[in-house]
Design an enzyme around this catalytic site. Sequence first.
Site, PDB file in Angstrom:
ATOM      1  N   HIS A   1      11.143  12.998  -1.523  1.00  0.00           N
ATOM      2  CA  HIS A   1      10.855  12.475  -0.177  1.00  0.00           C
ATOM      3  C   HIS A   1       9.732  11.447  -0.178  1.00  0.00           C
ATOM      4  O   HIS A   1       9.134  11.173   0.859  1.00  0.00           O
ATOM      5  CB  HIS A   1      10.516  13.634   0.762  1.00  0.00           C
ATOM      6  CG  HIS A   1      11.640  14.618   0.919  1.00  0.00           C
ATOM      7  ND1 HIS A   1      11.448  15.983   1.020  1.00  0.00           N
ATOM      8  CD2 HIS A   1      12.981  14.422   0.969  1.00  0.00           C
ATOM      9  CE1 HIS A   1      12.631  16.581   1.132  1.00  0.00           C
ATOM     10  NE2 HIS A   1      13.570  15.663   1.092  1.00  0.00           N
TER      11      HIS A   1
ATOM     12  N   CYS B   1       1.853  -5.834   8.395  1.00  0.00           N
ATOM     13  CA  CYS B   1       1.966  -6.233   6.987  1.00  0.00           C
ATOM     14  C   CYS B   1       1.215  -7.537   6.744  1.00  0.00           C
ATOM     15  O   CYS B   1       1.385  -8.500   7.497  1.00  0.00           O
ATOM     16  CB  CYS B   1       3.447  -6.399   6.628  1.00  0.00           C
ATOM     17  SG  CYS B   1       3.723  -7.147   5.004  1.00  0.00           S
TER      18      CYS B   1
ATOM     19  N   CYS C   1       3.983 -10.476   5.911  1.00  0.00           N
ATOM     20  CA  CYS C   1       4.961 -11.012   6.867  1.00  0.00           C
ATOM     21  C   CYS C   1       4.741 -10.559   8.311  1.00  0.00           C
ATOM     22  O   CYS C   1       5.482 -10.971   9.194  1.00  0.00           O
ATOM     23  CB  CYS C   1       6.379 -10.628   6.429  1.00  0.00           C
ATOM     24  SG  CYS C   1       6.813  -8.911   6.799  1.00  0.00           S
TER      25      CYS C   1
ATOM     26  N   GLY D   1       9.188  34.980   0.998  1.00  0.00           N
ATOM     27  CA  GLY D   1      10.088  34.924   2.151  1.00  0.00           C
ATOM     28  C   GLY D   1      11.479  34.479   1.749  1.00  0.00           C
ATOM     29  O   GLY D   1      11.705  34.010   0.626  1.00  0.00           O
TER      30      GLY D   1
END
Length: 292
Positions: free
Chosen positions: A141, A200, A203, A268
């Site tokens: 991720h 940014c 850009c 768990g």
Amino acid sequence: HSVSRTSPNLAFVPACLPPDPAGVEKLQRFVSSSKRLFVMTGAGISTESGIPDYRSEGVGLYARTDRRPVQHAEFVRSASARQRYWARNFVGWPQFSSHQPNTAHLVLRDWEKLGKLHWLVTQNVDALHTKAGSQRMTELHGCTHRVFCLACGDQILRSELQEHFEALNPAWKAEAFGVAPDGDVFLTDEQVCTFQVPACRKCGGILKPDVTFFGDTVSQEKVNFVRQRLAESDSMLVAGSSMQVYSGYRFALAAREKQLPIAVLNIGPTRLDHFASLKLNSRCGELLPLIV
């Protein structure tokens, strides 16, 4: 190995019994009989480093608050959502980025050095495996320590962005209330509304952390790469994950399809409990160091 001797921070770790000798022996046999171990880690491996998770009973973010993480579509669509995200992240960053790997991270790094661990996939975005020295690794991720532009793709370090935030918000002050799993903190709308967010530098586009937000998908290229590493492996160990998120769960399904033995180490229940070869309810940092 100085880190491994520090006491674990158990504030966000659910209560559990110490590892029982029979369980330790079963995991020892599982690891010993594996030559190319594929390991997948989740938030439960980082809770002992003081980072809360989302789902743990009683101590996870969902159990303690009604807070929910930012959604990808909302971040992209709404300037005020981005302002809120970055203000919270700005306050939380110094603490979040200072977290250190715990014993479990170090053990997995050592297994890699010994040639036991073939590939590690982490669902975490905290960079703790990298800090521990793991190299044969995919951050499924992404990682909060990197930021990129949605328009041109330019990348900068999150620590560098912190300096831009400070320059843009010299007089802005906010008291933080509690830390969330992804490194942000709780702030009020009044605190957030004057926070300035840089664009940014190349850009003028939108800056986003290099992480897969909820509602976004992992790139097909990354999925294929991880599938390839799994295809080269002979067993799978899941450490500190309930595997509720499909982006990780799909690899357990693929391992089952290949008839690989699967061991699960998690406090768990998990989505794998009905088909795992072995399930252990223990702290990763307590059980993994017992495996030789």
